[in-house]
Scaffold this motif. Structure first.
Motif, PDB file in Angstrom:
ATOM      1  N   ASP A 285     -35.404 101.317 -76.174  1.00  0.00           N
ATOM      2  CA  ASP A 285     -35.879 102.574 -75.595  1.00  0.00           C
ATOM      3  C   ASP A 285     -37.143 103.125 -76.271  1.00  0.00           C
ATOM      4  O   ASP A 285     -37.735 104.081 -75.791  1.00  0.00           O
ATOM      5  CB  ASP A 285     -34.775 103.643 -75.682  1.00  0.00           C
TER       6      ASP A 285
ATOM      7  N   LEU B 157     -40.198 102.975 -74.104  1.00  0.00           N
ATOM      8  CA  LEU B 157     -40.132 103.960 -73.031  1.00  0.00           C
ATOM      9  C   LEU B 157     -40.474 105.358 -73.550  1.00  0.00           C
ATOM     10  O   LEU B 157     -41.240 106.095 -72.914  1.00  0.00           O
ATOM     11  CB  LEU B 157     -38.736 103.966 -72.403  1.00  0.00           C
TER      12      LEU B 157
ATOM     13  N   ARG C 136     -28.026  98.584 -67.441  1.00  0.00           N
ATOM     14  CA  ARG C 136     -29.414  98.165 -67.649  1.00  0.00           C
ATOM     15  C   ARG C 136     -29.464  96.972 -68.609  1.00  0.00           C
ATOM     16  O   ARG C 136     -28.591  96.804 -69.461  1.00  0.00           O
ATOM     17  CB  ARG C 136     -30.250  99.314 -68.220  1.00  0.00           C
TER      18      ARG C 136
ATOM     19  N   LEU D  27     -34.344  97.465 -67.679  1.00  0.00           N
ATOM     20  CA  LEU D  27     -34.487  97.436 -66.231  1.00  0.00           C
ATOM     21  C   LEU D  27     -33.145  97.183 -65.555  1.00  0.00           C
ATOM     22  O   LEU D  27     -32.220  96.628 -66.143  1.00  0.00           O
ATOM     23  CB  LEU D  27     -35.482  96.346 -65.820  1.00  0.00           C
TER      24      LEU D  27
ATOM     25  N   ARG E 105     -40.276 101.688 -65.994  1.00  0.00           N
ATOM     26  CA  ARG E 105     -39.326 102.808 -65.985  1.00  0.00           C
ATOM     27  C   ARG E 105     -40.063 104.143 -66.050  1.00  0.00           C
ATOM     28  O   ARG E 105     -39.717 105.093 -65.352  1.00  0.00           O
ATOM     29  CB  ARG E 105     -38.356 102.687 -67.152  1.00  0.00           C
TER      30      ARG E 105
ATOM     31  N   SER F  62     -41.541 104.939 -62.722  1.00  0.00           N
ATOM     32  CA  SER F  62     -40.620 105.240 -61.627  1.00  0.00           C
ATOM     33  C   SER F  62     -40.229 106.714 -61.590  1.00  0.00           C
ATOM     34  O   SER F  62     -39.831 107.221 -60.543  1.00  0.00           O
ATOM     35  CB  SER F  62     -39.366 104.378 -61.732  1.00  0.00           C
TER      36      SER F  62
ATOM     37  N   ALA G 163     -36.383 101.090 -61.330  1.00  0.00           N
ATOM     38  CA  ALA G 163     -37.227  99.947 -61.678  1.00  0.00           C
ATOM     39  C   ALA G 163     -36.313  98.790 -62.036  1.00  0.00           C
ATOM     40  O   ALA G 163     -35.312  98.969 -62.740  1.00  0.00           O
ATOM     41  CB  ALA G 163     -38.154 100.289 -62.843  1.00  0.00           C
TER      42      ALA G 163
END
Length: 555
Positions: free
Chosen positions: A65, A68, A130, A136, A197, A200, A206
């Motif tokens: 993460d 992200l 995920r 994803l 991600r 999106s 995603a």
């Protein structure tokens, strides 16, 4: 001094406002380091506010993460703020915690303010699975999330519902990653996943669809990322990972679909059809994919129009099948099954009507047919099936009550069967409605008991007069002792609850003997009679006919 007090009061108000909506507020400097934390620092980070000061904020999150979070904070610095996104918080030595992360950037102070809100357990359980490395979705979850955005009730609103889907091919990516060390290939996939991600949005989706294929359904709004920007960002990620430009060729196809009047199944089927073509055919052009998607969607829209026309014109009939008292073999009542003009399949048509928000209109139309049949057969009684969607709809409850009030003679001649084709979410309102029907003299039956888990919950929450044992469930009891034990215990429970059992799909004398042994008192199946368009006249005691809204698959 007054100015200083005003500043302090204003600051305190903003802090209180932030913490009212979040568990932790983190101030991040221009270099991505934690400058200050306010709120549940010890509880969430396992450290005090002074200890975490100066740490990189990405270090608070698991590796999958971190990319992200970095993307989200960069996006906040670019556009000013981002909507909350779900990530995992993982302090050292702690299990990951699912949280919503929001961010706001103040350019004057060159600081990013991050809010962290812990998700409740029910929300965590509802999150999709995920991939551990990329974060994803897989193809199935991608289709599910896309189709789930189409809610019953959207149909017929008159407003077009446009949704865009982007299909991305990074031709040669998997070959390039095979030649990298594992840690480096995982880092690259993590950064690609984070990019998609973040692109999106909080309610988008995603996914990785194949070795080199990806899908993206982004939020539609002013902050949506353009196709050119997305492609540029992908190329930058590949370049940063040391992938030469000639090793991976990137392409993107943006498809538009009007989801007005589409069911969840329709959306899922259309997506599955197009994605399958995309992943299996490397040479397809955007126009070919768009045409394929349009064809799949148009087929669903045509089905919606056909069902609407059927309902408006009342182009369906009720056929009647006898239900007998097993001990005496005398007809106890009739069940009326739906038959559609023009060859429409009953089961598929009813299920489709529920998914596109036509369940209420459908059930009311069946109710009108059942009332007409009661007038045609004054010596009979009729029961109609009710969808869970209708029972929890206040408008339906009001309209059905108005119909019953206008026909007081229907009391004790009308029975309602509750199906589990759609789960009842508002159980309390449904229970009050069904209890009110029983007080007014209308019997309630739980249909297809044993075909799913919902009926057990319904039996626990609703007072009913009958349960109908699902045919395949009963049939397997012929050869499976476990099933026999379950049904026998169910019939004993029904005796305690003072309700009766009806067995479906009784087609042989062996099934009759089994039903008797299990305590089932009434039976239905081809052994006793096939559905017919008319109820035959008879002179014996008052009978009951069941007008079944849901289609059945007969053996």
């Amino acid at each position: 001094m007054p100015e200083r007090d005003d500043y302090k009061n204003q600051r305190d108000r903003y802090i209180a406002f932030s913490l009212a909506a979040a568990d932790l507020l983190v101030e991040v400097d221009e270099g991505g380091k934690i400058a200050r934390t306010i709120g549940a620092t010890n509880a969430l980070l396992a450290e005090d506010a002074q200890s975490v000061k100066g740490q990189a904020i990405e270090a608070l999150f698991p590796s999958a993460d971190r990319y992200l979070v970095a993307r989200l904070l960069a996006r906040a610095r670019e556009i000013g703020r981002i909507d909350p996104a779900t990530v995992r918080l993982k302090p050292d030595g702690r299990k990951p915690i699912h949280v919503n992360l929001g961010a706001c950037y103040l350019p004057d102070r060159q600081r990013t303010f991050v809010t962290v809100t812990v998700l409740s357990e029910p929300l965590v359980k509802a999150l999709p699975e995920r991939d551990d490395i990329s974060g994803l979705l897989d193809l199935c979850e991608f289709q599910h999330m896309a189709s789930r955005s189409i809610k019953p009730g959207d149909a017929g609103s008159g407003a077009a519902m446009l949704q865009e889907m982007q299909l991305i091919r990074l031709n040669g990516l998997s070959d390039a990653m095979d030649k990298m060390p594992q840690s480096r290939s995982e880092q690259l996939m993590g950064e690609i996943g984070a990019l998609l991600r973040a692109s999106s949005g909080p309610t988008g989706a995603a996914a990785r669809l194949g070795d080199d294929e990806f899908g993206l359904m982004a939020d539609q709004g002013s902050n949506a990322i353009s196709e050119a920007q997305l492609m540029g960002d992908i190329q930058q990620v590949l370049s940063n990972a040391g992938v030469k430009e000639d090793r991976v060729s990137s392409s993107i196809v943006t498809l538009s679909m009007d989801t007005t009047n589409l069911s969840e199944d329709s959306v899922a089927k259309a997506l599955s059809y197009v994605v399958d073509k995309f992943t299996k055919t490397a040479t397809l052009e955007a126009r070919d994919l768009q045409n394929s998607l349009n064809a799949a969607i148009n087929a669903a829209v045509d089905q919606y129009a056909r069902v609407k026309a059927v309902l408006a014109a009342g182009q369906f009939t009720l056929h009647y099948q006898p239900v007998v008292d097993i001990a005496s073999r005398e007809v106890h009542h009739y069940e009326a099954l739906l038959r559609f003009n023009g060859g429409l399949d009953s089961y598929d048509t009813v299920r489709f009507s529920e998914q596109v928000g036509l369940a209420v209109e459908f059930d009311l139309a069946v109710c009108d047919k059942a009332i007409s049949a009661l007038h045609q057969y004054p010596g009979e009684s009729i029961a109609m099936n009710l969808s869970g969607l209708s029972v929890q709809n206040a408008q339906f409850r009001d309209r059905l009550s108005a119909r019953l009030k206008a026909e007081p003679a229907l009391k004790n001649r009308l029975m309602f069967e509750l199906t589990e084709s759609h789960m009842i979410e508002d159980v309390e309102d449904a229970a009050r409605f069904l209890a009110d029907l029983r007080r007014r003299g209308y019997e309630i039956c739980l249909d297809d008991f044993g075909s799913g888990a919902a009926a057990y919950n319904y039996l626990r929450r609703f007072d009913v007069d009958y349960i109908k044992i699902d045919g395949p469930f009963l049939k397997t009891a012929l050869t499976q002792p476990r099933q026999r034990a379950l049904i026998h215990s169910l019939s004993i429970l029904c005796q305690e609850l003072k309700c009766k059992c009806i067995g479906e799909m009784i087609e042989s004398e062996d099934m009759v003997r089994l039903a008797k042994d299990l305590g089932i008192t009434h039976g239905q199946g081809w052994l006793f009679g096939k559905p017919a368009a008319q109820i035959p006249p008879r002179s014996n005691a008052v009978s009951h006919a069941v007008a079944r809204r849901k289609g059945v698959r007969e053996t």
